[in-house]
Design an enzyme around this catalytic site. Sequence first.
Site, PDB file in Angstrom:
ATOM      1  NE  ARG A 116      -9.481  11.855   6.249  1.00 46.35           N
ATOM      2  CZ  ARG A 116      -8.837  10.655   6.669  1.00 46.35           C
ATOM      3  NH1 ARG A 116      -9.196   9.461   6.139  1.00 46.35           N
ATOM      4  NH2 ARG A 116      -7.797  10.763   7.538  1.00 46.35           N
TER       5      ARG A 116
ATOM      6  CE1 TYR B 137      -3.292   2.713   0.585  1.00 50.87           C
ATOM      7  CE2 TYR B 137      -2.170   3.354   2.817  1.00 50.87           C
ATOM      8  CZ  TYR B 137      -3.122   3.689   1.744  1.00 50.87           C
ATOM      9  OH  TYR B 137      -3.483   5.015   1.960  1.00 50.87           O
TER      10      TYR B 137
ATOM     11  CE1 TYR C  90      -4.233  10.357   8.231  1.00 43.69           C
ATOM     12  CE2 TYR C  90      -3.632   8.483   6.866  1.00 43.69           C
ATOM     13  CZ  TYR C  90      -4.704   9.002   7.526  1.00 43.69           C
ATOM     14  OH  TYR C  90      -5.927   8.543   7.713  1.00 43.69           O
TER      15      TYR C  90
ATOM     16  CD  GLU D  83     -11.520   2.151   3.741  1.00 49.15           C
ATOM     17  OE1 GLU D  83     -10.428   1.709   4.205  1.00 49.15           O
ATOM     18  OE2 GLU D  83     -11.636   2.766   2.290  1.00 49.15           O
TER      19      GLU D  83
HETATM   20  C1  3EB Z   1      -7.635   5.981   6.295  1.00 49.42           C
HETATM   21  O1  3EB Z   1      -8.504   6.845   6.684  1.00 49.42           O
HETATM   22  C2  3EB Z   1      -8.081   4.669   5.708  1.00 49.42           C
HETATM   23  O2  3EB Z   1      -5.315   5.865   0.025  1.00 49.42           O
HETATM   24  O3  3EB Z   1      -6.779   6.396  -1.301  1.00 49.42           O
HETATM   25  C3  3EB Z   1      -9.245   5.372   3.023  1.00 49.42           C
HETATM   26  C4  3EB Z   1      -9.580   6.042   1.888  1.00 49.42           C
HETATM   27  C5  3EB Z   1      -7.802   5.220   3.143  1.00 49.42           C
HETATM   28  C6  3EB Z   1      -8.492   6.233   0.895  1.00 49.42           C
HETATM   29  C7  3EB Z   1      -6.227   6.105  -0.194  1.00 49.42           C
HETATM   30  C8  3EB Z   1      -6.994   5.266   2.121  1.00 49.42           C
HETATM   31  C9  3EB Z   1      -7.304   5.811   1.044  1.00 49.42           C
HETATM   32  O4  3EB Z   1      -6.376   6.379   6.076  1.00 49.42           O
HETATM   33  C10 3EB Z   1      -7.364   4.414   4.488  1.00 49.42           C
END
Ligand code: 3EB
Length: 330
Positions: free
Chosen positions: A223, A151, A210, A323
Amino acid sequence: MIQGCENVRMDPLLRRAPRVAYRNGGVDEALREEGTLAVLGFGRGAATANDPRCFEVALECFDAPAPLEVWQVDAPVVHGAEGALRWSAGGGWLFVSIELDERECGGPRDTALRAYETLRRFVGQRDERHVLRVWNYLGAINQGDGDAERYKLFCDGRASGMGDFFAEGFPAATAIGHHADAPCLQVYLLACDQAGARVENPRQVSAWRYPRQYGRTPPSFARAMTLPAQDALAISGTAAVVGHASAHADDLQAQLQETFANLETLLASAGMAAGFDTHSPLKAYVRHPADVPQVRDFVRQHLPGVPVLLLHGDICRSELLVELDGWRYA
Ligand code: 3EB
């Protein structure tokens, strides 16, 4: 601000959101309808046709027979293909998909790079250049340790392939692990000739911020995205992440509750009325097939009447079990 159906005053110059729905009919019938922009099938042997509007998502559906997901716009649709890239367009909307075999591109990083470069080049010369929502499905997403986890390599390649195309902000997105035999990266997206509005979740650190512990390249997504006419919200993959940390490692019930709290907060953050309804198609990606009954019970209790497709998919952090993503119409 979106304040529920009755109060939405739609500007006729703004593009009405595509209608996304699950249905059990045939592919050919869906393709014959005017305004069909995309038809998604789920799992091996999903009924699809050799038409650029069709895409076979490499995730098995826990319901048999798996329904189709159909996207419809208010205009005639044209379509075409360019190498590995397939597209359809109508009424200011654009659907683009690409599937690349990692064995031909050199691993998850370079495959993501190639996919995003190809997509960016194509979208960049279209009128529909505002990429609002992207879905990413790749194999063995949690394989590899530390920065070498697949990932994280995907995140590196995605960011490189995006270049500065998303300098003003990332699209809403989902990234999920599939279990198909072939190591293929699937990416598809929805774009428009008008911009959307990015939405963040105040309970969560924005993904692109992050901290380093989650990889060299933070994930490139928003989001959620409010569509141009503010008549729909495209909701990114949402899991039990609070702040930047995974909450309730390996506790399915608590993760479901936390995910639900994140979804409700996201709606509020977008200025939308609370709750989901029968027109809000969602997907639940479930890591362990044995967890499906518990996820179903939760959905039945907390999302009554909401069309939720249950798919077998791995979440990008190995401690996350479930998810959700999808749509909310105003
Ligand atoms: C998170 O909140 C969960 O890498 O495109 C959620 C939605 C998540 C999209 C992406 C990753 C992605 O980090 C993971």
